[in-house]
Design an enzyme around this catalytic site. Structure first.
Site, PDB file in Angstrom:
ATOM      1  N   THR A 148      32.547   1.985 -19.543  1.00 35.89           N
ATOM      2  CA  THR A 148      32.006   0.668 -19.893  1.00 35.89           C
ATOM      3  C   THR A 148      30.552   0.612 -19.427  1.00 35.89           C
ATOM      4  O   THR A 148      29.663   1.050 -20.132  1.00 35.89           O
ATOM      5  CB  THR A 148      32.853  -0.462 -19.281  1.00 35.89           C
ATOM      6  OG1 THR A 148      33.043  -0.213 -17.883  1.00 35.89           O
ATOM      7  CG2 THR A 148      34.214  -0.540 -19.967  1.00 35.89           C
ATOM      8  N   LYS A 175      36.834   6.133 -14.726  1.00 34.89           N
ATOM      9  CA  LYS A 175      35.722   5.254 -15.051  1.00 34.89           C
ATOM     10  C   LYS A 175      35.625   4.159 -14.014  1.00 34.89           C
ATOM     11  O   LYS A 175      36.624   3.772 -13.389  1.00 34.89           O
ATOM     12  CB  LYS A 175      35.861   4.655 -16.451  1.00 34.89           C
ATOM     13  CG  LYS A 175      37.031   3.703 -16.666  1.00 34.89           C
ATOM     14  CD  LYS A 175      36.848   2.261 -16.208  1.00 34.89           C
ATOM     15  CE  LYS A 175      35.603   1.621 -16.734  1.00 34.89           C
ATOM     16  NZ  LYS A 175      35.477   0.215 -16.183  1.00 34.89           N
ATOM     17  N   THR A 186      37.887  -1.455  -9.692  1.00 34.44           N
ATOM     18  CA  THR A 186      38.020  -1.697 -11.121  1.00 34.44           C
ATOM     19  C   THR A 186      37.842  -0.382 -11.822  1.00 34.44           C
ATOM     20  O   THR A 186      36.756   0.060 -12.037  1.00 34.44           O
ATOM     21  CB  THR A 186      37.005  -2.674 -11.672  1.00 34.44           C
ATOM     22  OG1 THR A 186      37.461  -3.069 -12.938  1.00 34.44           O
ATOM     23  CG2 THR A 186      35.674  -2.159 -11.849  1.00 34.44           C
ATOM     24  N   GLU A 264      26.975  -0.463 -10.229  1.00 36.89           N
ATOM     25  CA  GLU A 264      26.023  -1.112 -11.144  1.00 36.89           C
ATOM     26  C   GLU A 264      24.741  -1.500 -10.412  1.00 36.89           C
ATOM     27  O   GLU A 264      24.748  -2.336  -9.505  1.00 36.89           O
ATOM     28  CB  GLU A 264      26.676  -2.339 -11.771  1.00 36.89           C
ATOM     29  CG  GLU A 264      27.792  -1.967 -12.731  1.00 36.89           C
ATOM     30  CD  GLU A 264      28.639  -3.133 -13.167  1.00 36.89           C
ATOM     31  OE1 GLU A 264      29.354  -2.988 -14.166  1.00 36.89           O
ATOM     32  OE2 GLU A 264      28.581  -4.195 -12.515  1.00 36.89           O
ATOM     33  N   ASN A 388      25.518  -7.682 -14.931  1.00 34.76           N
ATOM     34  CA  ASN A 388      26.697  -8.526 -15.009  1.00 34.76           C
ATOM     35  C   ASN A 388      26.424  -9.858 -15.667  1.00 34.76           C
ATOM     36  O   ASN A 388      27.340 -10.504 -16.201  1.00 34.76           O
ATOM     37  CB  ASN A 388      27.314  -8.693 -13.617  1.00 34.76           C
ATOM     38  CG  ASN A 388      28.078  -7.451 -13.212  1.00 34.76           C
ATOM     39  OD1 ASN A 388      29.193  -7.253 -13.643  1.00 34.76           O
ATOM     40  ND2 ASN A 388      27.446  -6.602 -12.421  1.00 34.76           N
TER      41      ASN A 388
END
Length: 393
Positions: A148, A175, A186, A264, A388
């Protein structure tokens, strides 16, 4: 004794499995739909999210009886199929009813990742089935299909040579980059092996490996609805428990650190080592508090050796500690003990230089006992907010 050898090409090293990935239209480019399958049903062990709102694929999995075998896992990105109620589970059954016209299915499983709250676009997925090559063994294709916000593919493989000359292979794809918290993370992770591992051993060793790897990392302190780690065995090669445990621990730990490295917007990976705790549970609690703290993460991003944020986070965690016995170091540089409560210029400059590195360790000795635990985290940057804020676009 045994030897563990790194291999290229990921899942392709494991005998007995097929895998592929295609673009079904969820992503503008790149793969978004994939599968892992075998001709003969495989043993499966799994660990799932602790989030109370577990996604439809996990609910679907749990409908099967204990110790069931499967021969097919369907994977998709861009849509989590979470918070979709009973219809989300029914949609999975409908997809497999369609797929069963193309290939024999035994207790098929689905895993999804992406945006929460939307039902699957079944038409796109069913159309994607026509693109699958069910005889394919393309690890890269399926590894990229589950990505993702990941900035790089996470894929590992090892050959384990045993003392008697026999061997087995173990490989994994994974992932994850955001919503990473030490309550699994996650993430989707699929570990394949051809080792003839007993089901009881697989369940035991996977649980232990996850606890010491994926459950030690944090990017942002959030736990997803879809977190899944699966261990699949084709039972076609040799097995020895100690060798398998070592290789499984190695592959999960390396993948877990890849998640943090790919956090991220992150630029730094930090090990938070808490020692001298009264109990293992307290050491773990303090270490995880540090890896989750937004204030600690922003100090790391700013490369500011503000040990006050470290100390206050430990104190707020609820573990037994006293300022008189606390010692904090950045790598080997002392930043706090009761004799040095203020950073002098020399030590501050040394600590700042350490924080400029892309990885380092913050050690905290509570001076209360002998228990120890390490958690892993990253910095929190402007880029994390940007990624995000635009997640659904």
């Amino acid at each position: 004794m045994f030897e563990i050898i790194s291999l290229k090409n990921g899942l392709e090293n494991v005998d007995g499995f097929f895998f592929d990935g295609v673009n079904s239209g969820f992503k503008k480019e790149g793969n978004d739909l994939g599968f892992i399958r075998s001709d003969e049903p495989f043993n499966i062990s799994a660990v799932f999210t602790t989030n109370k709102f577990a996604a439809a694929p996990i609910k679907h999995f749990k409908k099967y009886p204990p110790n069931f075998k499967s021969n097919f896992i369907l994977l998709n990105s861009k849509n989590a199929n979470a918070m979709t109620g009973e219809q989300g589970v029914a949609d999975i059954d409908e997809l497999f009813s369609s797929l069963a016209t193309k290939i024999k299915l035994v207790n098929p499983i689905m895993s999804s990742t992406g945006v929460i709250g939307y039902r699957l676009n079944k038409e796109k997925i069913i159309a994607g089935f026509d693109k699958f090559n069910f005889a394919c063994r393309n690890s890269n294709a399926v590894a990229t299909a589950i990505m993702t916000t990941d900035s790089f593919k996470k894929e590992l493989a090892f050959k384990v040579e045993l003392e008697d000359g026999k061997s087995f292979n173990i490989a994994a794809i994974c992932k994850g980059a955001g919503m990473i918290n030490p309550a699994l993370a996650t993430m989707l992770c699929y570990i394949l092996t051809d080792a003839k591992i007993p089901k009881d051993d697989a369940d035991e060793l996977l649980k232990e490996a996850v606890e010491q790897s994926f459950n030690t990392v944090s990017v942002d302190g959030d736990t997803s609805t879809n977190d899944t780690v699966m261990l699949l065995s084709s039972q076609k090669a040799a097995y020895e428990k100690t060798a398998f445990k070592t290789s499984l621990d190695m592959i999960t730990k390396q993948l877990a650190l890849m998640l943090v490295r790919d956090g991220e917007g992150s630029s730094k990976v930090v090990c938070f080592e808490v020692s001298g705790a009264k109990t293992q549970a307290q050491a773990k609690k303090a270490a995880k508090a540090l890896s989750n703290s937004p204030l600690v993460k922003t100090a790391i991003f700013g490369e500011d050796p503000n040990w006050g944020r470290i100390a206050s986070t430990i104190g707020a965690s609820g573990v037994e500690c006293f300022e008189e016995s606390l010692v904090i170091k950045y790598d080997d540089v002392l930043v706090y003990d009761k004799f040095n409560p203020e950073l002098d210029k020399e030590r501050e400059e040394k600590a700042h230089k350490i924080m400029q590195k892309d990885s380092f360790k913050i050690s905290c000795d509570l001076g209360m006992g002998s228990a120890k635990f390490s958690a892993y985290g990253c910095d929190l940057s402007y880029e994390y907010v940007k990624i995000n804020a635009d997640y659904r676009s």
